[in-house]
Design an enzyme around this catalytic site. Structure first.
Site, PDB file in Angstrom:
ATOM      1  N   GLU A   1      -5.994  -1.362   1.480  1.00 41.13           N
ATOM      2  CA  GLU A   1      -4.643  -0.969   1.051  1.00 41.13           C
ATOM      3  C   GLU A   1      -4.583  -0.461  -0.389  1.00 41.13           C
ATOM      4  OE1 GLU A   1      -2.122  -4.091   3.793  1.00 41.13           O
ATOM      5  OE2 GLU A   1      -2.963  -4.843   1.929  1.00 41.13           O
TER       6      GLU A   1
HETATM    7  C1  TNX Z   1      -2.862  -7.352   5.253  1.00 44.11           C
HETATM    8  S1  TNX Z   1      -5.742  -7.861   5.913  1.00 44.11           S
HETATM    9  C2  TNX Z   1      -3.597  -7.585   4.122  1.00 44.11           C
HETATM   10  C3  TNX Z   1      -3.264  -8.716   3.230  1.00 44.11           C
HETATM   11  C4  TNX Z   1      -1.990  -9.384   3.643  1.00 44.11           C
HETATM   12  C5  TNX Z   1      -1.971  -9.531   5.144  1.00 44.11           C
HETATM   13  C6  TNX Z   1      -0.784 -10.277   5.657  1.00 44.11           C
HETATM   14  C7  TNX Z   1      -5.863  -7.103   4.631  1.00 44.11           C
HETATM   15  C8  TNX Z   1      -7.182  -6.604   4.377  1.00 44.11           C
HETATM   16  N1  TNX Z   1      -4.776  -6.934   3.850  1.00 44.11           N
HETATM   17  O1  TNX Z   1      -3.165  -8.263   1.904  1.00 44.11           O
HETATM   18  O2  TNX Z   1      -1.924 -10.626   3.036  1.00 44.11           O
HETATM   19  O3  TNX Z   1      -1.997  -8.258   5.736  1.00 44.11           O
HETATM   20  O4  TNX Z   1      -0.881 -10.514   7.017  1.00 44.11           O
END
Ligand code: TNX
Length: 564
Positions: free
Chosen positions: A375
Site C-alpha cells: 500500500e
Molecule cells: C491491509 S495486509 C493491510 C494492513 C491493514 C489490514 C487490515 C496488508 C499488507 N496491509 O495495513 O492493517 O489490511 O485488515
C-alpha cells in the site's frame, strides 16, 4: 476450483493386501508429505474420549487381514497427524511416581523435558522429575534418535501401558510431539491448580510431520501496542497448534515499536501513542530479545517487519530529515492506510534503513526480515520497484533474506526473496510470475486467514474489507490450489494475520484468533487428504474446554458443535 481440487486429491481405493503393504511402507518410510493418512474421514459427532478406534469406511472390517497390527484412530488433536494407529493394548495412566526421562545428553532435550514437566506439574500435582537415562517404566521418554525421515519437525509418539515414548530427529519435532501428547490428555491438564485425574493417554502410535515449513501467525503490535507478556501469551497459544513462525508487524503509521540505538526517537516519540490516541509503547532491545528467546524455546522463529516505503508516519514524525520537505508531521492515531512514504530521493533514507535493518538483523536468529512494501500508494511504480530492490539487497548484505507483501513482486525480486500473498481483491498475476521464476510464496489470503475480519455482521471487533471470515472459511481451502499457477511446490507455507486497528489487548486478539487460528494451523501442517471440514469441526469443538481451562477468550461460532 474447490471441486476440481477435491477430485485431484481423491484417495485411491486399495485392497486389503495392498493396504497392509502400504501401512508397513508408511511405518518405515519418510512419511511422504501427501501420502495416505491412515486417519479415517468421519462425518458425525464423535464421542468425547480422546481417541476413538474406527475402521476405514472404504474397507469392511471383516476383510481386514487377521494379523493387522493396529487400527487407524481418529485422534482429537489439531492439527490432524499424518498417521495415528491404535496399539490395541491398554493405554498409559500417569501416576504420581511418573518420571520424564531424556535419553540423549543434548541440553535441548532436557529443556523440552522441563517444559513438559512445567505443563503437567500444576494440574497433576505430581513431582515429575526430569532425569537423563534410567528405567522407562512409568516414564515419558524423550529421544532424539528418530528416523531422519521425520525431518526437522516430525515426531513419532508411541503409548503403551508402561511407557510413553516420544522420538524425533530434531528437537523441534520433540516439541511438536509434546503438543500432541498434551492434547491427548484431558483438558483439565491446562488448569493452574491441582485437578483430579485420572491422567490417561490412549494406546496409540502416531507418526507425524508438517506439510509446509512456514506456519505463521502475524501480530500487529503497531496499531495497538501489545506488552511483552501479551506477545509471550500469543506465542504459547500458537505453539500449542504447532505453528512455528511469529511475524511481528513492528512499525506502521501509528507507532514504531522497536528501539533502534542509532535512531532513538523512533521508539521514544514514534512509539508514544497508538490508534485512538492512547499511550503506546515499544520494546527495548532487552524486551525484544526476551520475546525472541521465549519464542525460540518454543521452536517459533520471530520474523520482524519494518514496513517501507509506505506505512511510515511514526518514523517521519520522529525525524524531520526523513521527510522530503524536512518537516516532521504530527503523530497519527487514525486508521487510514496508504498516505505516507519515505523520501526515496534522499541519501539519509538509505542510511536510516541500513541502520535499522542492521540492528534488526543482529536481533534476529532466523533467516528472514520482512520489509513490508504494501500500500505505498503515493510512490510512482518505477521508483517503488527500484527502492524495493535496493532494500532487498540491504537485507542480503546483513546476512538475511527479504520477505515482502505481494506488491513487491511487481518489481525485481532477488532469488532468495519470499512473496507474501494477501490481497484477495487484486490480481495475483505478479505473485504467479514470481512463483514461476522460483520465488517462494507465503499464503495469507485475506478472505481466508485475516483474523482481523469479522466472523459475521454481529462481530463486535474487526474490519470487513475482505468480507466476513467464518471458521469454515479459514479452514476449508488448500494453499496448493488457491492460485492458478502457484502449486504446493511454490508455497513455503501459510500465515494468519491479526491486524490490530480494532484490538486493544490480548483478550481481543484471542477472541479473533480463536477458533479460526487452529484451522489455519491445520491447513499448514496436515496433508490435504487428511483434512475435511466435517471431522474438523468436531475436533475443534473439543478444544473449547481446553481454552476455558487456559482462560482463552474465543468466539462461539454457530458453525462449530460446541459441547456444553
Ligand atoms: C491491509 S495486509 C493491510 C494492513 C491493514 C489490514 C487490515 C496488508 C499488507 N496491509 O495495513 O492493517 O489490511 O485488515
Amino acid at each position: 476450483m474447490k471441486r476440481r481440487a477435491r477430485r485431484r486429491l481423491a484417495r485411491p481405493r486399495f485392497g486389503p493386501a495392498t493396504k497392509l503393504v502400504l501401512t508397513l511402507v508408511l511405518a518405515v518410510s519418510t512419511l511422504a508429505a501427501c501420502g495416505e493418512t491412515g486417519r479415517p474421514r468421519h462425518s458425525q459427532a464423535a464421542p468425547s474420549t480422546s481417541a476413538v478406534p474406527t475402521t476405514r469406511p472404504d474397507v469392511p472390517t471383516t476383510r481386514e487381514p487377521p494379523m493387522q497390527p493396529s487400527k487407524p484412530v481418529d485422534l482429537r488433536v489439531i492439527p490432524a497427524p499424518v498417521s495415528a494407529r491404535s496399539n490395541g493394548v491398554a493405554g498409559f495412566t500417569l501416576e504420581p511416581t511418573a518420571r520424564i526421562v531424556t535419553q540423549t545428553g543434548s541440553p535441548e532435550v532436557g529443556r523440552i523435558g522441563r517444559y513438559l514437566a512445567g505443563i503437567l506439574r500444576p494440574s497433576t500435582g505430581y513431582d515429575l522429575p526430569v532425569v537423563s537415562g534410567g528405567g522407562t517404566d512409568q516414564a515419558i521418554v524423550l529421544r532424539l534418535d528418530g528416523d531422519p525421515g521425520l525431518g526437522a519437525e516430525g515426531y513419532r509418539l508411541e503409548v503403551s501401558a508402561a511407557t510413553v515414548t516420544l522420538q524425533a530427529h530434531g528437537p523441534a519435532g520433540l516439541f511438536h510431539g509434546v503438543q500432541t501428547l498434551r492434547q491427548l490428555l484431558p483438558a483439565s491438564v491446562e488448569r493452574s491448580g491441582v485437578q483430579r485425574g485420572p491422567w490417561r493417554l490412549p494406546a496409540v502410535r502416531v507418526e507425524d510431520r508438517p506439510r509446509f515449513a512456514w506456519r505463521g501467525a502475524a501480530l500487529d503490535v503497531a496499531r495497538h501496542f501489545f506488552t511483552v507478556a501479551e506477545v509471550k501469551r500469543y506465542i504459547d497459544l500458537i505453539s500449542l497448534y504447532k505453528l512455528n513462525t511469529l511475524h511481528l508487524h513492528l512499525t506502521d503509521d501509528q507507532g514504531w515499536r522497536i528501539a533502534i540505538d542509532g535512531w532513538p526517537r523512533l521508539a521514544t516519540h514514534g512509539g508514544s501513542t497508538q490508534v485512538g490516541g492512547g499511550r503506546g509503547g515499544y520494546y527495548t532491545k532487552k524486551d525484544y530479545q526476551s520475546i525472541v528467546g521465549y519464542a525460540r524455546d518454543r521452536y517459533v522463529t520471530v520474523v520482524p517487519e519494518v514496513d517501507v516505503p509506505g506505512h511510515v508516519n511514526a518514523a517521519l514524525a520522529s525525524y524531520p530529515q526523513l521527510n522530503c520537505n524536512g518537516r516532521a508531521p504530527e503523530l497519527y492515531t487514525g486508521t487510514h492506510v496508504g498516505f505516507t512514504s519515505l523520501c526515496l530521493r534522499k541519501a539519509v533514507t538509505y542510511r536510516f534503513l541500513d541502520d535499522v535493518l542492521g540492528e534488526l538483523a543482529a536481533l534476529t536468529p532466523g533467516p528472514y526480515l520482512h520489509i513490508g512494501g504494501d500500500e505505498a500508494d503515493t510512490v510512482p511504480e518505477d521508483q517503488y520497484a527500484k527502492f524495493m530492490e535496493r532494500v532487498q539487497r540491504m537485507v542480503e548484505a546483513h546476512g538475511k533474506h527479504a520477505i515482502g507483501w505481494q506488491e513487491a513482486a511487481k518489481g525485481t525480486l532477488l532469488d532468495a526473496s519470499v512473496v507474501q500473498y494477501w490481497d484477495t481483491r487484486s490480481s495475483p498475476a505478479a505473485v504467479r510470475r514470481a512463483a514461476q521464476q522460483g520465488n517462494k510464496v507465503v499464503m495469507s489470503p485475506a478472505s481466508k486467514v485475516y483474523l482481523d475480519m469479522k466472523y459475521d455482521a454481529h462481530t463486535r471487533l474487526g474490519l470487513e474489507w475482505a468480507g466476513h471470515v467464518e471458521v469454515r472459511d479459514a479452514y476449508d481451502w488448500d494453499p496448493g490450489t488457491l492460485l492458478d499457477g502457484v502449486d504446493a511446490g511454490h508455497v513455503l507455507g501459510v500465515e494468519a494475520q491479526l491486524w490490530s486497528e480494532t484490538l486493544e489487548g490480548i483478550s481481543d486478539a484471542e477472541r479473533m484468533a480463536f477458533p479460526r487460528l487452529p484451522g489455519v494451523a491445520e491447513v499448514g501442517w496436515s496433508t490435504a487428504s487428511s483434512r475435511d471440514w466435517e471431522g474438523y469441526r468436531h475436533r475443534l469443538a473439543e478444544q473449547a474446554p481446553r481454552w476455558a481451562a487456559m482462560g482463552v477468550s474465543y468466539h462461539r461460532s454457530p458453525q462449530v458443535p460446541w459441547a456444553g
